[in-house]
Scaffold this motif. Structure first.
Motif, PDB file in Angstrom:
ATOM      1  N   ALA A   1     -20.077 -26.166   9.339  1.00  0.00           N
ATOM      2  CA  ALA A   1     -21.392 -26.582   8.851  1.00  0.00           C
ATOM      3  C   ALA A   1     -21.322 -27.295   7.503  1.00  0.00           C
ATOM      4  O   ALA A   1     -22.117 -28.194   7.227  1.00  0.00           O
ATOM      5  N   LEU A   2     -20.371 -26.906   6.641  1.00  0.00           N
ATOM      6  CA  LEU A   2     -20.312 -27.463   5.291  1.00  0.00           C
ATOM      7  C   LEU A   2     -20.141 -28.983   5.258  1.00  0.00           C
ATOM      8  O   LEU A   2     -20.906 -29.667   4.562  1.00  0.00           O
TER       9      LEU A   2
ATOM     10  N   ILE B   1     -26.120 -29.409  12.465  1.00  0.00           N
ATOM     11  CA  ILE B   1     -25.118 -28.357  12.290  1.00  0.00           C
ATOM     12  C   ILE B   1     -24.831 -27.694  13.639  1.00  0.00           C
ATOM     13  O   ILE B   1     -23.666 -27.428  13.969  1.00  0.00           O
TER      14      ILE B   1
ATOM     15  N   LEU C   1     -31.252 -31.145   9.813  1.00  0.00           N
ATOM     16  CA  LEU C   1     -30.007 -30.512   9.363  1.00  0.00           C
ATOM     17  C   LEU C   1     -29.581 -29.363  10.264  1.00  0.00           C
ATOM     18  O   LEU C   1     -28.414 -29.333  10.699  1.00  0.00           O
ATOM     19  N   PRO C   2     -30.452 -28.416  10.613  1.00  0.00           N
ATOM     20  CA  PRO C   2     -30.006 -27.349  11.523  1.00  0.00           C
ATOM     21  C   PRO C   2     -29.592 -27.865  12.896  1.00  0.00           C
ATOM     22  O   PRO C   2     -28.639 -27.345  13.491  1.00  0.00           O
TER      23      PRO C   2
ATOM     24  N   PHE D   1     -34.385 -31.990   6.099  1.00  0.00           N
ATOM     25  CA  PHE D   1     -33.570 -30.815   5.776  1.00  0.00           C
ATOM     26  C   PHE D   1     -33.906 -29.592   6.620  1.00  0.00           C
ATOM     27  O   PHE D   1     -33.025 -28.812   6.947  1.00  0.00           O
ATOM     28  N   TYR D   2     -35.164 -29.409   6.980  1.00  0.00           N
ATOM     29  CA  TYR D   2     -35.541 -28.227   7.762  1.00  0.00           C
ATOM     30  C   TYR D   2     -35.540 -28.483   9.265  1.00  0.00           C
ATOM     31  O   TYR D   2     -35.514 -27.554  10.043  1.00  0.00           O
TER      32      TYR D   2
ATOM     33  N   ALA E   1     -23.422 -30.632   6.338  1.00  0.00           N
ATOM     34  CA  ALA E   1     -24.486 -30.489   5.338  1.00  0.00           C
ATOM     35  C   ALA E   1     -24.236 -31.387   4.135  1.00  0.00           C
ATOM     36  O   ALA E   1     -25.157 -32.040   3.644  1.00  0.00           O
TER      37      ALA E   1
ATOM     38  N   VAL F   1     -26.676 -34.361   2.919  1.00  0.00           N
ATOM     39  CA  VAL F   1     -27.297 -34.283   1.582  1.00  0.00           C
ATOM     40  C   VAL F   1     -26.955 -35.519   0.765  1.00  0.00           C
ATOM     41  O   VAL F   1     -27.822 -36.109   0.115  1.00  0.00           O
TER      42      VAL F   1
END
Length: 96
Positions: A31-32, A21, A17-18, A13-14, A35, A39
């Motif tokens: 981005a939604l 994105i 994910l970025p 996630f850290y 993400a 998730v």
């Protein structure tokens, strides 16, 4: 879902994910949806990942090899994550 097997939760996630994105935004994808997809898949694949201590504890208590656990669970988890993504699209959580 296969990326979820290679990373623990924090690095997924850290770290991933970025990056995902950023790559998606380079191609014009918001981005939604990225993400939400990451998730949903991570939550489905959490307990077959060898990076999760609870998985190692569970297979140890059940006296099962981690490779056998992943081999027997992989297709079920992959299918379930696809069903979760379809459900997220139907209810509008994940826009197309």
């Amino acid at each position: 879902m296969p990326l979820a097997l290679a990373f623990d939760t924090d690095s997924y996630f850290y770290g991933m994910l970025p990056v995902m994105i950023g790559i998606g935004e380079g191609f014009g994808i918001a981005a939604l949806p990225i993400a939400v997809a990451m998730v949903v898949c991570r939550n489905c694949a959490t307990f077959i990942s060898p990076m999760v201590p609870a998985t190692l504890l569970g297979v140890g208590l059940a006296d099962v090899d981690i490779k056998d656990h992943i081999k027997n669970s992989f297709l079920y988890v992959w299918g379930f994550s696809i069903l979760c993504m379809i459900f997220a699209i139907i209810v509008g959580i994940m826009p197309l």
